[in-house]
Design an enzyme around this catalytic site. Structure first.
Site, mmCIF file in Angstrom:
data_model
loop_
_atom_site.group_PDB
_atom_site.id
_atom_site.type_symbol
_atom_site.label_atom_id
_atom_site.label_comp_id
_atom_site.label_asym_id
_atom_site.label_seq_id
_atom_site.Cartn_x
_atom_site.Cartn_y
_atom_site.Cartn_z
ATOM 1 C CB SER A 1 -1.021 0.066 1.205
ATOM 2 O OG SER A 1 -0.109 0.134 2.316
ATOM 3 C CG ASN B 1 -4.168 -3.478 13.974
ATOM 4 O OD1 ASN B 1 -3.477 -3.695 12.971
ATOM 5 N ND2 ASN B 1 -4.714 -4.512 14.574
ATOM 6 C CG HIS C 1 -42.149 19.540 -13.362
ATOM 7 N ND1 HIS C 1 -42.122 18.583 -12.697
ATOM 8 C CD2 HIS C 1 -43.153 20.328 -12.632
ATOM 9 C CE1 HIS C 1 -43.059 18.391 -11.780
ATOM 10 N NE2 HIS C 1 -43.542 19.549 -11.621
ATOM 11 C CB SER D 1 -14.764 22.306 -31.309
ATOM 12 O OG SER D 1 -14.798 21.132 -32.191
ATOM 13 C CE LYS E 1 -19.780 23.715 -29.405
ATOM 14 N NZ LYS E 1 -19.340 22.031 -29.413
ATOM 15 C CD GLU F 1 -19.364 20.263 -20.984
ATOM 16 O OE1 GLU F 1 -20.327 20.536 -21.863
ATOM 17 O OE2 GLU F 1 -18.354 19.696 -21.329
#
Length: 463
Positions: free
Chosen positions: A25, A112, A158, A279, A285, A292
Protein backbone atom coordinates in the site's frame (compact mmCIF):
# COMPACT_ATOMS: atom_id res chain seq x y z
CA UNK A 1 15.88 -8.25 -3.20
CA UNK A 2 13.13 -7.90 -0.62
CA UNK A 3 13.89 -6.43 2.77
CA UNK A 4 13.31 -8.26 6.06
CA UNK A 5 9.87 -7.35 7.40
CA UNK A 6 9.53 -6.42 11.09
CA UNK A 7 6.78 -9.03 11.52
CA UNK A 8 8.64 -11.89 9.80
CA UNK A 9 9.88 -13.64 12.96
CA UNK A 10 7.72 -16.76 12.71
CA UNK A 11 7.92 -17.07 8.93
CA UNK A 12 10.49 -19.36 7.30
CA UNK A 13 9.81 -18.32 3.69
CA UNK A 14 9.80 -14.98 1.94
CA UNK A 15 6.53 -13.45 0.83
CA UNK A 16 5.53 -14.51 -2.67
CA UNK A 17 6.39 -11.77 -5.16
CA UNK A 18 2.85 -11.70 -6.54
CA UNK A 19 1.45 -11.46 -3.01
CA UNK A 20 3.90 -8.68 -2.22
CA UNK A 21 2.79 -6.60 -5.19
CA UNK A 22 -0.88 -7.33 -4.55
CA UNK A 23 -0.76 -6.37 -0.87
CA UNK A 24 1.52 -3.36 -0.82
CA UNK A 25 0.00 0.00 0.00
CA UNK A 26 3.02 2.29 0.16
CA UNK A 27 2.40 3.36 -3.44
CA UNK A 28 -0.54 5.38 -2.13
CA UNK A 29 -0.37 5.52 1.68
CA UNK A 30 2.99 7.31 1.56
CA UNK A 31 0.79 10.41 1.66
CA UNK A 32 0.34 9.76 5.38
CA UNK A 33 4.04 10.26 6.15
CA UNK A 34 3.65 13.58 7.98
CA UNK A 35 0.85 12.23 10.13
CA UNK A 36 2.76 9.00 10.76
CA UNK A 37 5.86 10.83 11.90
CA UNK A 38 3.87 13.24 14.03
CA UNK A 39 2.02 10.37 15.71
CA UNK A 40 5.25 8.44 16.29
CA UNK A 41 6.93 11.41 17.97
CA UNK A 42 3.91 11.91 20.24
CA UNK A 43 3.89 8.19 21.10
CA UNK A 44 7.64 8.20 21.83
CA UNK A 45 7.38 11.31 23.99
CA UNK A 46 4.61 9.68 26.01
CA UNK A 47 6.69 6.48 26.43
CA UNK A 48 9.61 8.56 27.67
CA UNK A 49 7.38 10.38 30.16
CA UNK A 50 6.06 7.01 31.36
CA UNK A 51 9.58 5.70 31.90
CA UNK A 52 9.35 3.12 29.13
CA UNK A 53 11.85 4.91 26.90
CA UNK A 54 15.03 6.61 28.06
CA UNK A 55 15.51 10.29 27.41
CA UNK A 56 18.43 9.44 25.10
CA UNK A 57 16.34 7.00 23.06
CA UNK A 58 13.54 9.54 22.70
CA UNK A 59 16.01 12.18 21.54
CA UNK A 60 17.43 9.83 18.91
CA UNK A 61 13.94 8.81 17.74
CA UNK A 62 12.71 12.38 17.39
CA UNK A 63 15.86 13.50 15.61
CA UNK A 64 15.77 10.51 13.27
CA UNK A 65 12.12 10.98 12.40
CA UNK A 66 12.61 14.68 11.70
CA UNK A 67 15.48 13.86 9.36
CA UNK A 68 13.40 11.24 7.55
CA UNK A 69 10.56 13.74 7.17
CA UNK A 70 12.96 16.25 5.65
CA UNK A 71 14.29 13.62 3.24
CA UNK A 72 10.77 12.67 2.14
CA UNK A 73 9.81 16.28 1.53
CA UNK A 74 12.84 16.92 -0.68
CA UNK A 75 12.34 13.67 -2.60
CA UNK A 76 15.43 11.93 -1.22
CA UNK A 77 13.67 9.04 0.54
CA UNK A 78 13.63 5.60 -1.07
CA UNK A 79 10.27 3.88 -0.63
CA UNK A 80 10.28 0.08 -0.71
CA UNK A 81 7.23 -1.95 -1.77
CA UNK A 82 8.67 -4.96 0.03
CA UNK A 83 8.15 -3.09 3.31
CA UNK A 84 4.45 -2.91 2.49
CA UNK A 85 3.37 0.48 3.80
CA UNK A 86 4.35 3.94 4.95
CA UNK A 87 4.63 2.82 8.58
CA UNK A 88 7.15 0.03 8.09
CA UNK A 89 9.15 2.02 5.56
CA UNK A 90 9.67 4.82 8.05
CA UNK A 91 10.31 2.50 11.00
CA UNK A 92 12.84 0.41 9.05
CA UNK A 93 14.72 3.50 7.92
CA UNK A 94 14.65 4.93 11.44
CA UNK A 95 16.18 1.72 12.80
CA UNK A 96 18.81 1.72 10.07
CA UNK A 97 19.80 5.24 11.07
CA UNK A 98 19.69 5.13 14.88
CA UNK A 99 19.93 1.44 15.74
CA UNK A 100 18.16 -0.20 18.68
CA UNK A 101 16.34 2.97 19.72
CA UNK A 102 14.38 2.72 16.48
CA UNK A 103 13.31 -0.80 17.40
CA UNK A 104 11.87 0.49 20.69
CA UNK A 105 9.55 3.02 19.04
CA UNK A 106 6.79 0.49 18.44
CA UNK A 107 6.58 -0.47 22.13
CA UNK A 108 2.94 -0.43 23.29
CA UNK A 109 1.66 0.26 19.79
CA UNK A 110 0.35 -1.68 16.79
CA UNK A 111 0.06 -0.75 13.15
CA UNK A 112 -3.69 -1.02 13.81
CA UNK A 113 -3.91 1.98 16.12
CA UNK A 114 -1.06 3.66 14.25
CA UNK A 115 -2.87 3.73 10.90
CA UNK A 116 -6.19 4.67 12.51
CA UNK A 117 -4.43 7.63 14.13
CA UNK A 118 -2.74 8.65 10.90
CA UNK A 119 -6.04 8.48 9.02
CA UNK A 120 -7.82 10.65 11.56
CA UNK A 121 -5.05 13.24 11.51
CA UNK A 122 -4.99 13.28 7.71
CA UNK A 123 -8.76 13.52 7.41
CA UNK A 124 -8.98 16.27 10.01
CA UNK A 125 -6.50 18.38 8.05
CA UNK A 126 -8.32 17.65 4.81
CA UNK A 127 -11.67 18.66 6.26
CA UNK A 128 -10.15 21.97 7.37
CA UNK A 129 -8.82 22.65 3.87
CA UNK A 130 -12.12 21.75 2.23
CA UNK A 131 -14.06 23.88 4.70
CA UNK A 132 -11.78 26.81 3.85
CA UNK A 133 -12.30 26.24 0.12
CA UNK A 134 -16.06 26.00 0.71
CA UNK A 135 -16.03 29.32 2.52
CA UNK A 136 -14.13 30.91 -0.37
CA UNK A 137 -16.70 29.72 -2.91
CA UNK A 138 -19.59 30.82 -0.72
CA UNK A 139 -18.14 34.30 -0.32
CA UNK A 140 -17.88 34.61 -4.09
CA UNK A 141 -21.49 33.49 -4.54
CA UNK A 142 -22.88 35.68 -1.78
CA UNK A 143 -21.10 38.71 -3.24
CA UNK A 144 -22.63 37.94 -6.64
CA UNK A 145 -26.07 37.48 -5.08
CA UNK A 146 -25.96 40.93 -3.52
CA UNK A 147 -25.04 42.49 -6.85
CA UNK A 148 -27.85 40.65 -8.66
CA UNK A 149 -30.56 41.15 -6.03
CA UNK A 150 -32.84 42.91 -8.52
CA UNK A 151 -32.02 40.97 -11.69
CA UNK A 152 -35.16 39.19 -12.88
CA UNK A 153 -34.93 35.72 -14.38
CA UNK A 154 -37.31 32.80 -14.87
CA UNK A 155 -37.82 30.35 -12.04
CA UNK A 156 -38.50 26.80 -13.19
CA UNK A 157 -40.25 23.69 -12.02
CA UNK A 158 -40.08 20.55 -14.17
CA UNK A 159 -37.80 22.65 -16.41
CA UNK A 160 -40.86 24.69 -17.37
CA UNK A 161 -41.17 28.42 -16.74
CA UNK A 162 -43.02 28.76 -13.45
CA UNK A 163 -42.66 32.15 -11.73
CA UNK A 164 -40.23 35.04 -11.99
CA UNK A 165 -37.45 35.14 -9.41
CA UNK A 166 -34.32 37.20 -9.03
CA UNK A 167 -30.87 35.95 -9.97
CA UNK A 168 -29.64 36.92 -6.52
CA UNK A 169 -32.31 34.69 -4.98
CA UNK A 170 -31.27 31.80 -7.21
CA UNK A 171 -27.59 32.19 -6.31
CA UNK A 172 -28.47 32.29 -2.60
CA UNK A 173 -30.25 28.95 -3.08
CA UNK A 174 -26.89 27.55 -4.21
CA UNK A 175 -25.30 29.08 -1.13
CA UNK A 176 -27.84 27.42 1.16
CA UNK A 177 -26.94 24.01 -0.27
CA UNK A 178 -23.26 24.66 0.29
CA UNK A 179 -23.92 26.01 3.77
CA UNK A 180 -25.50 22.71 4.80
CA UNK A 181 -22.49 20.93 3.29
CA UNK A 182 -20.21 23.07 5.44
CA UNK A 183 -22.20 22.22 8.56
CA UNK A 184 -21.97 18.51 7.73
CA UNK A 185 -18.20 18.84 7.42
CA UNK A 186 -17.95 20.42 10.86
CA UNK A 187 -20.20 17.76 12.33
CA UNK A 188 -18.09 15.02 10.74
CA UNK A 189 -14.91 16.65 12.06
CA UNK A 190 -16.08 16.26 15.65
CA UNK A 191 -16.29 12.49 15.27
CA UNK A 192 -12.98 12.34 13.40
CA UNK A 193 -11.20 14.26 16.13
CA UNK A 194 -10.75 11.49 18.70
CA UNK A 195 -7.55 9.54 19.26
CA UNK A 196 -7.29 5.76 18.77
CA UNK A 197 -3.62 5.76 19.78
CA UNK A 198 -3.07 3.38 22.69
CA UNK A 199 -5.67 0.87 21.55
CA UNK A 200 -2.72 -1.14 20.16
CA UNK A 201 -3.75 -4.19 18.13
CA UNK A 202 -7.24 -4.48 19.63
CA UNK A 203 -7.14 -4.91 23.41
CA UNK A 204 -4.98 -2.04 24.61
CA UNK A 205 -1.51 -2.53 26.07
CA UNK A 206 0.04 -3.60 29.35
CA UNK A 207 2.50 -0.71 29.36
CA UNK A 208 1.75 2.32 31.58
CA UNK A 209 0.68 4.57 28.71
CA UNK A 210 -1.04 7.93 28.96
CA UNK A 211 -3.54 8.11 26.11
CA UNK A 212 -4.71 11.58 27.02
CA UNK A 213 -1.15 12.89 26.75
CA UNK A 214 -0.78 11.72 23.15
CA UNK A 215 -4.29 12.91 22.33
CA UNK A 216 -3.47 16.38 23.66
CA UNK A 217 -0.19 16.57 21.78
CA UNK A 218 -1.89 15.60 18.54
CA UNK A 219 -4.73 18.07 19.05
CA UNK A 220 -7.47 15.49 19.47
CA UNK A 221 -10.57 16.40 21.46
CA UNK A 222 -10.54 13.10 23.36
CA UNK A 223 -9.73 9.40 23.10
CA UNK A 224 -11.69 6.52 21.60
CA UNK A 225 -13.53 4.83 24.46
CA UNK A 226 -13.20 1.22 23.27
CA UNK A 227 -9.99 -0.32 21.95
CA UNK A 228 -11.78 -2.83 19.69
CA UNK A 229 -13.83 -0.11 18.06
CA UNK A 230 -10.89 2.30 17.88
CA UNK A 231 -8.88 0.14 15.49
CA UNK A 232 -11.63 -1.57 13.50
CA UNK A 233 -14.22 0.92 12.32
CA UNK A 234 -13.83 3.35 9.46
CA UNK A 235 -17.22 5.00 9.83
CA UNK A 236 -15.47 8.36 10.20
CA UNK A 237 -14.03 7.90 6.70
CA UNK A 238 -17.42 6.79 5.38
CA UNK A 239 -19.10 9.80 6.98
CA UNK A 240 -16.67 12.10 5.23
CA UNK A 241 -17.27 10.15 2.02
CA UNK A 242 -20.99 10.85 2.35
CA UNK A 243 -20.41 14.55 3.02
CA UNK A 244 -18.02 14.72 0.06
CA UNK A 245 -20.54 13.01 -2.22
CA UNK A 246 -23.22 15.51 -1.24
CA UNK A 247 -20.87 18.43 -1.87
CA UNK A 248 -20.16 17.10 -5.35
CA UNK A 249 -23.85 16.48 -6.02
CA UNK A 250 -24.57 20.09 -5.13
CA UNK A 251 -21.69 21.35 -7.26
CA UNK A 252 -22.96 19.15 -10.07
CA UNK A 253 -26.43 20.70 -9.85
CA UNK A 254 -24.91 24.18 -10.07
CA UNK A 255 -22.71 23.03 -12.93
CA UNK A 256 -25.71 21.65 -14.81
CA UNK A 257 -27.45 25.01 -14.59
CA UNK A 258 -24.35 26.81 -15.84
CA UNK A 259 -24.16 24.41 -18.80
CA UNK A 260 -27.80 25.09 -19.63
CA UNK A 261 -27.52 28.84 -19.05
CA UNK A 262 -24.45 29.12 -21.29
CA UNK A 263 -26.12 27.32 -24.18
CA UNK A 264 -27.35 29.20 -27.23
CA UNK A 265 -30.91 28.32 -26.28
CA UNK A 266 -30.64 30.28 -23.02
CA UNK A 267 -27.81 32.75 -23.35
CA UNK A 268 -28.11 33.68 -19.68
CA UNK A 269 -24.41 33.53 -18.92
CA UNK A 270 -20.99 33.65 -20.51
CA UNK A 271 -18.16 31.79 -18.82
CA UNK A 272 -14.63 33.19 -18.91
CA UNK A 273 -12.31 31.93 -21.64
CA UNK A 274 -9.87 30.64 -19.01
CA UNK A 275 -12.44 28.07 -17.87
CA UNK A 276 -13.66 26.88 -21.28
CA UNK A 277 -12.17 25.04 -24.23
CA UNK A 278 -12.76 24.97 -27.97
CA UNK A 279 -13.43 22.25 -30.49
CA UNK A 280 -10.78 20.55 -32.60
CA UNK A 281 -13.07 20.75 -35.64
CA UNK A 282 -15.67 23.48 -35.00
CA UNK A 283 -13.95 26.86 -34.61
CA UNK A 284 -17.06 28.60 -33.24
CA UNK A 285 -17.34 26.38 -30.17
CA UNK A 286 -16.80 27.53 -26.60
CA UNK A 287 -17.40 24.58 -24.33
CA UNK A 288 -18.11 24.88 -20.56
CA UNK A 289 -15.57 22.22 -19.66
CA UNK A 290 -15.09 23.06 -15.99
CA UNK A 291 -18.80 22.79 -15.32
CA UNK A 292 -19.03 19.55 -17.29
CA UNK A 293 -16.04 18.06 -15.46
CA UNK A 294 -17.54 18.98 -12.09
CA UNK A 295 -20.71 17.23 -13.20
CA UNK A 296 -18.74 14.18 -14.30
CA UNK A 297 -16.44 14.01 -11.27
CA UNK A 298 -19.43 13.91 -8.94
CA UNK A 299 -19.89 10.31 -10.09
CA UNK A 300 -16.46 9.18 -8.94
CA UNK A 301 -16.96 10.71 -5.47
CA UNK A 302 -20.34 9.01 -5.12
CA UNK A 303 -18.65 5.80 -6.28
CA UNK A 304 -15.97 6.22 -3.63
CA UNK A 305 -18.68 6.40 -0.97
CA UNK A 306 -20.16 3.11 -2.16
CA UNK A 307 -16.67 1.54 -2.20
CA UNK A 308 -16.07 2.62 1.40
CA UNK A 309 -19.40 1.22 2.52
CA UNK A 310 -18.62 -2.12 0.87
CA UNK A 311 -15.18 -2.26 2.49
CA UNK A 312 -16.78 -2.00 5.91
CA UNK A 313 -20.01 -3.96 5.59
CA UNK A 314 -18.75 -7.52 6.13
CA UNK A 315 -15.99 -7.04 8.69
CA UNK A 316 -16.14 -8.72 12.09
CA UNK A 317 -14.31 -7.11 15.00
CA UNK A 318 -11.54 -6.13 15.19
CA UNK A 319 -9.03 -4.99 12.54
CA UNK A 320 -9.01 -6.68 9.13
CA UNK A 321 -6.76 -6.07 6.13
CA UNK A 322 -9.85 -4.97 4.15
CA UNK A 323 -9.33 -1.58 5.77
CA UNK A 324 -6.28 -1.00 3.59
CA UNK A 325 -8.83 -0.27 0.86
CA UNK A 326 -10.16 2.83 2.63
CA UNK A 327 -7.29 5.08 1.61
CA UNK A 328 -7.52 5.42 -2.15
CA UNK A 329 -11.25 6.32 -2.11
CA UNK A 330 -10.60 8.80 0.70
CA UNK A 331 -7.62 10.41 -1.00
CA UNK A 332 -9.45 10.65 -4.32
CA UNK A 333 -12.60 12.16 -2.83
CA UNK A 334 -10.62 14.66 -0.81
CA UNK A 335 -8.55 15.75 -3.82
CA UNK A 336 -11.58 15.95 -6.11
CA UNK A 337 -13.76 17.95 -3.73
CA UNK A 338 -11.06 20.43 -2.78
CA UNK A 339 -10.04 21.00 -6.41
CA UNK A 340 -13.68 21.30 -7.49
CA UNK A 341 -14.44 23.95 -4.90
CA UNK A 342 -11.36 26.00 -5.72
CA UNK A 343 -11.79 25.90 -9.50
CA UNK A 344 -15.48 26.73 -9.17
CA UNK A 345 -14.65 29.70 -6.98
CA UNK A 346 -12.12 30.96 -9.52
CA UNK A 347 -14.52 30.38 -12.42
CA UNK A 348 -17.28 32.48 -10.82
CA UNK A 349 -14.99 35.50 -10.76
CA UNK A 350 -15.10 35.45 -14.59
CA UNK A 351 -18.82 34.88 -15.15
CA UNK A 352 -20.86 37.43 -17.09
CA UNK A 353 -24.63 37.37 -16.66
CA UNK A 354 -26.80 38.55 -19.57
CA UNK A 355 -29.61 40.27 -17.72
CA UNK A 356 -31.62 41.18 -20.81
CA UNK A 357 -31.76 37.56 -21.97
CA UNK A 358 -32.87 36.49 -18.50
CA UNK A 359 -35.61 39.13 -18.46
CA UNK A 360 -36.89 38.12 -21.89
CA UNK A 361 -37.02 34.49 -20.85
CA UNK A 362 -38.80 35.40 -17.62
CA UNK A 363 -41.51 37.11 -19.68
CA UNK A 364 -42.39 33.94 -21.56
CA UNK A 365 -44.69 31.14 -20.42
CA UNK A 366 -47.24 33.25 -18.48
CA UNK A 367 -45.09 33.37 -15.32
CA UNK A 368 -47.44 35.76 -13.47
CA UNK A 369 -50.45 33.43 -13.66
CA UNK A 370 -50.19 32.69 -9.95
CA UNK A 371 -50.16 36.43 -9.28
CA UNK A 372 -53.42 36.74 -11.20
CA UNK A 373 -54.94 33.94 -9.14
CA UNK A 374 -53.80 35.68 -5.94
CA UNK A 375 -55.35 38.93 -7.24
CA UNK A 376 -58.71 37.15 -7.61
CA UNK A 377 -58.44 35.66 -4.13
CA UNK A 378 -57.93 39.13 -2.71
CA UNK A 379 -61.13 40.09 -4.55
CA UNK A 380 -63.01 37.38 -2.66
CA UNK A 381 -62.85 34.53 -5.18
CA UNK A 382 -62.03 31.12 -3.61
CA UNK A 383 -58.58 29.98 -4.64
CA UNK A 384 -59.73 26.86 -6.51
CA UNK A 385 -62.23 28.93 -8.48
CA UNK A 386 -59.53 31.54 -9.13
CA UNK A 387 -57.21 28.78 -10.35
CA UNK A 388 -59.78 27.70 -12.92
CA UNK A 389 -60.45 31.26 -14.10
CA UNK A 390 -56.76 31.90 -14.65
CA UNK A 391 -56.31 28.59 -16.46
CA UNK A 392 -59.00 29.60 -18.95
CA UNK A 393 -57.46 33.06 -19.44
CA UNK A 394 -54.04 31.46 -20.02
CA UNK A 395 -55.59 29.10 -22.55
CA UNK A 396 -57.07 32.08 -24.38
CA UNK A 397 -53.71 33.89 -24.31
CA UNK A 398 -51.90 30.82 -25.64
CA UNK A 399 -54.34 30.47 -28.55
CA UNK A 400 -53.89 34.14 -29.48
CA UNK A 401 -50.11 34.00 -28.86
CA UNK A 402 -50.33 36.68 -26.17
CA UNK A 403 -48.68 37.09 -22.81
CA UNK A 404 -51.04 37.55 -19.87
CA UNK A 405 -50.43 41.27 -19.62
CA UNK A 406 -51.42 41.58 -23.31
CA UNK A 407 -54.85 39.99 -22.88
CA UNK A 408 -57.52 42.74 -23.19
CA UNK A 409 -59.42 43.60 -20.03
CA UNK A 410 -62.71 42.83 -21.75
CA UNK A 411 -61.56 39.28 -22.45
CA UNK A 412 -60.44 38.75 -18.85
CA UNK A 413 -63.76 40.03 -17.56
CA UNK A 414 -65.56 37.43 -19.67
CA UNK A 415 -64.06 34.86 -17.29
CA UNK A 416 -64.59 36.78 -14.03
CA UNK A 417 -66.36 40.01 -13.21
CA UNK A 418 -64.04 40.40 -10.21
CA UNK A 419 -61.28 41.56 -12.54
CA UNK A 420 -60.80 45.30 -12.81
CA UNK A 421 -58.42 47.65 -14.60
CA UNK A 422 -55.94 47.38 -11.70
CA UNK A 423 -55.25 43.77 -12.70
CA UNK A 424 -52.34 44.81 -14.91
CA UNK A 425 -50.45 46.08 -11.88
CA UNK A 426 -49.94 42.47 -10.69
CA UNK A 427 -49.04 41.05 -14.10
CA UNK A 428 -45.63 42.75 -14.41
CA UNK A 429 -42.48 40.79 -13.59
CA UNK A 430 -41.32 43.54 -11.26
CA UNK A 431 -44.62 43.51 -9.37
CA UNK A 432 -44.52 39.74 -9.08
CA UNK A 433 -41.08 39.51 -7.50
CA UNK A 434 -41.66 42.56 -5.30
CA UNK A 435 -44.80 40.95 -3.86
CA UNK A 436 -42.75 38.06 -2.38
CA UNK A 437 -41.51 40.40 0.32
CA UNK A 438 -41.06 38.04 3.26
CA UNK A 439 -38.18 36.10 4.82
CA UNK A 440 -36.93 33.64 2.23
CA UNK A 441 -38.82 35.35 -0.60
CA UNK A 442 -37.45 36.54 -3.92
CA UNK A 443 -38.26 40.24 -3.49
CA UNK A 444 -35.11 42.31 -4.14
CA UNK A 445 -35.39 43.85 -0.68
CA UNK A 446 -35.39 40.41 0.93
CA UNK A 447 -32.57 39.14 -1.29
CA UNK A 448 -30.40 42.09 -0.27
CA UNK A 449 -31.06 41.37 3.41
CA UNK A 450 -30.41 37.65 2.93
CA UNK A 451 -27.12 38.32 1.11
CA UNK A 452 -25.99 40.65 3.90
CA UNK A 453 -26.89 38.07 6.54
CA UNK A 454 -25.07 35.34 4.64
CA UNK A 455 -21.98 37.52 4.26
CA UNK A 456 -22.05 38.22 7.99
CA UNK A 457 -22.21 34.51 8.82
CA UNK A 458 -19.27 33.80 6.53
CA UNK A 459 -17.29 36.59 8.16
CA UNK A 460 -17.96 35.08 11.59
CA UNK A 461 -16.37 31.79 10.50
CA UNK A 462 -13.05 33.58 10.50
CA UNK A 463 -11.78 31.45 7.62
Amino acid sequence: MSQKKPWAGRFSEDTDALMETFSESVSFDWRLYRQDIRGSIAHARMLQAAGVLSEEDFGDIERGLREIESDIERGAFQWSESLEDVHMNIEAELTRRIGDAGKRLHTGRSRNDQVATDMRLYLREGIDRIASAMTGLQRTLVDLAGKEAGTIMPGYTHMQSAQPVTLGHHILAWNEMLDRDYQRLLDCRERVNVSPLGAAALAGTGYPIDRQMTADELGFGGVCANSLDAVSDRDFVIEFGAAAALIMVHLSRIAEELVLWSSEGSGFVELGDAFCTGSSIMPQKKNPDVAELIRGKSGRVSGNLVALLMVMKGQPLAYNRDNQEDKEPLFDSMDTVEAGLRVFSAMFTQVTFHREAMYRAASRGHPTATDLADYLVRKGVPFRDAHGVVARIVDHAARDRLQLEQVPLSVMQQHSDAIGADVYDVLTLEGSVASRNHVGGTAPEQVTIAAENAARRLQERGA
